[in-house]
Every structure is written in C-alpha cells, then in structure tokens.
Design a protein around this motif. Sequence first.
Motif, PDB file in Angstrom:
ATOM      1  N   ARG A  42       0.817  -1.216   0.000  1.00  0.00           N
ATOM      2  CA  ARG A  42       0.000   0.000   0.000  1.00  0.00           C
ATOM      3  C   ARG A  42       0.852   1.269   0.000  1.00  0.00           C
ATOM      4  N   LYS A 116     -17.883  -1.266  -3.703  1.00  0.00           N
ATOM      5  CA  LYS A 116     -16.490  -1.257  -3.244  1.00  0.00           C
ATOM      6  C   LYS A 116     -15.556  -1.536  -4.406  1.00  0.00           C
ATOM      7  N   SER A 117     -14.328  -1.073  -4.277  1.00  0.00           N
ATOM      8  CA  SER A 117     -13.327  -1.291  -5.326  1.00  0.00           C
ATOM      9  C   SER A 117     -12.452  -2.491  -4.959  1.00  0.00           C
ATOM     10  N   THR A 119      -9.081  -4.748  -4.615  1.00  0.00           N
ATOM     11  CA  THR A 119      -7.684  -4.502  -4.252  1.00  0.00           C
ATOM     12  C   THR A 119      -6.833  -5.707  -4.630  1.00  0.00           C
ATOM     13  N   ILE A 120      -5.538  -5.616  -4.362  1.00  0.00           N
ATOM     14  CA  ILE A 120      -4.646  -6.735  -4.664  1.00  0.00           C
ATOM     15  C   ILE A 120      -4.987  -7.961  -3.818  1.00  0.00           C
ATOM     16  N   TYR A 121      -5.551  -7.744  -2.638  1.00  0.00           N
ATOM     17  CA  TYR A 121      -5.914  -8.858  -1.762  1.00  0.00           C
ATOM     18  C   TYR A 121      -6.997  -9.730  -2.402  1.00  0.00           C
ATOM     19  N   ASP A 122      -7.837  -9.122  -3.267  1.00  0.00           N
ATOM     20  CA  ASP A 122      -8.942  -9.841  -3.897  1.00  0.00           C
ATOM     21  C   ASP A 122      -8.525 -10.556  -5.176  1.00  0.00           C
TER      22      ASP A 122
END
Length: 433
Positions: A42, A116-117, A119-122
């Motif tokens: 991040r 929601k947008s 992220t890399i976690y998703d």
Amino acid sequence: MIRSIRVQLLPNNKQKTKLFQFAGAARYAYNWALDKQMDNFREGRKLQTDHELRKAFTLLRHSEENKWLLDISNNVTKQAIKDLCIAYKNFFRKQKQPGYIKYSSKKVTHYTRIGKSLTIYDMNGHPKFRSKKNGDFRFYQDNVKIQFTDTHVKLESLAGSKRKNRQRLNWVRLAEKNRIPVRAKYTNPRITFDGENWWLSVGIQISRALKPLRGLFFVCKKQQPAHTEGIGIDLGIKDLAILSDATKVGNINKTRAIRKLKKKRRRLQRQVSRKYQMNKKGDSYCKTSNLIKSEKQLLRINHRLANIRQNHVHQATTAIIKRKPSFVCLEDLNVRGMMKNRYLFIKIQEQNLYEFRRQIEYKAQWAKIPVIIADRWFPSSKTCIACGHVKKDLNLSERIYVCPACGNVIDRDFQAALNLKRYGEAERMISAS
C-alpha cells in the motif's frame, strides 16, 4: 525418493491445550507477516524478504505485549512466516501463467453491487489471512528435533520445562503402532487438526524404490502375471473407472452404506439449521451446547464419507498397479470445467477423479510403470474402435455407441478405454523410435 506418511495422534488434555497454542502462534505469525507485506504494498515499498520478516518477528517475540510467544518453539513461527513467502512466490508465478484471470467474475459482480473497489488482496491466488473460525489449526515441527518410537512421537518444546516429570508431555501417543520408521531422515513434519482429531504428516527420504501398498479390490481378485499388456482407463460417473479389459470399478456412492450416511447427514443439516434459527438474536446467532454437539456429529459423518471414498480409490488404484501392466493410459480430464455443470457437479465431486489420477501416477512411479496422459481433446468416446470414424454429435445420454459408418455397437465407456489403450500403444511406439 520421499514417501509421505500421515498418522493420527492421541494427545491427552494437557497436550491438546499445547497443540492449540502452537497452532495459534503459527496462525498469528502468518497473519502478522501478511499484514506487513500488505502495508509494504500500500505504501509503495518493496516486499520484505523471508530473512527480514523473521528478524523483525524475533524482536516482536521479546516485546512486553507478546511474551506468550516465548513459550512457543521458535521453529513454529519461523516456518509460518516462510510459508507466507512461499505463498507469495506461488502467487507471482501464477500471474505469469497464460490465461491468468486477475479477478473472478463473481467477485467483480459482488463488489460492484456493494459499491467497493477491488484490491490486490482480492486477486486470484493472493495469500489469505488464516482464520480460527475456519478451523485453521496447523503448525510445523523441526525435522531434526522430532523423534519417533514404535508408539510415540516427541514434539519440540511441548512441555515448556526441562524437568524429568514434565518431559513426558513432549511424547504424544500415535494411533498406529510401527507406522513410522524410528531411524530415518524426516522432511517437513506438520501437525494439523481437522475439527475432530489431530494428525501428523511427515515425509521420509528413501533411497530405494517402494512397492505399491497392499490392498483389496472387489472386482478383480485374480493375481495377474507380471508385465502384462498396457491398460487404458476411462473415468466416469456411472462407474468410477472402466478398464480396457472390460473390468469395471464400481461407483462407491451408489452403495447402501453411502446412501444411508448421506440421508443421515441431510437430516442433521436441517436440524442444525433449525437450531440456528431458534437461537437467532438480532443479527447474530447464539451457539448452544446442543448445537455444538450436532455440528460435531455432522463433522464426524463428513469425515466418515470422505474416508470411505478415499479408501475405495486406494483399493482400486492399488489393484490396477499390482497387475503390473506395461503402461497405464489415462485421459486428461478438465475437472474444474466439468464442475460447472449444475446437474452433475455433485456426482463429479463425489467421484474423486483427480485423486484417482494422482494415486495412479505415484503408485506407478513406485512400481516403475510408465503413465501416459492422453490429450484433453482426444475423442476417446466418439471414435469407433472398429473403423476409426469420429461421431462428432455424440450426446452424453447415449450410453451405447452405434457407428453410422460400419454399424459397430459397443458401450461408449468401454470403447473409450480401448481407444485410450490404443493411444498409449502409439505413444510408446513413437517414444521407442
């Protein structure tokens, strides 16, 4: 060669408490390292290496807030951090593979609906946080310090004291006697909890080739001569496997024992669901003692079903390898694509098709039998074994193949097994020339 062995542990109450503490420490170290790496991403920094993370965690262990980690073996937390770094390496390697999809369609639809947008976690394949609620209880043991006897295993720092009477806690009883060699070179020992029992899995380095495990087979009982002709195997839903010599491996899910257990499971699932609705308080659910008992019974039934199916596949694959064929030819099934069929996905899932292939491959390697995997688009069921005509419009409901060219009538699954055998013979001839 490394042979892996899995054996059940029989810990007493004090040992169970320590095992849960070790598993909790491993989960805490893994989640801490994952949170660190997410912060680095991040803030635009480079991801930390395994050495840097473990060095920072050592300082964390000696802090005032985390003194409880000093009671846990250092190897447990170190390996958990190393596992996270390996997971990240696999994630980056998966991104480079052709056809990689960054986000699943279901996740994109869900996040669009809730506003929601992503992220890399998703992203698909990204390491996820380990959760206690999901039953994630596992940890590593040092492969040098672990010791075995015929009936017990010694785990590192389980007692937490060097007193002689306390050292007994380090020795955990094994459910099977003489299952693991006493003097051997061990690799990657892991302790896991499946919600009901504790298990130990360990790899043993062996210099010589192993023979296949002994097993029973309810279809083919005669001992075949050594190095017989090759075997083509067609996997299916009606029967687990159809061999090119007309031998059939039955579907274990059609037996009375499985149907009875599945019926009991359905009733118990409804019972658990009703209890959850009865104990609902606002937006949350209150877990009562009876509800916990019912969930344990449900878990026990699920384990029983999985064990019966696993044992059935082991018996079938062992019996095939014990016949010592010159080769074994299997088809490369797209099991993930087959699971998208909403009418058949449950039956496909219960058959353990990929597990059948995995066991055939490693048992054939032990017996030094070549395994040939046919191309995924090879028309094994559509090709006539007599004249070679390909019937492109063959439906799944047509169980008997009728050739429009020569009039040959044959069972489609048996024909697929014969074509796979012929495919294996052709591949052997090409490799030999």
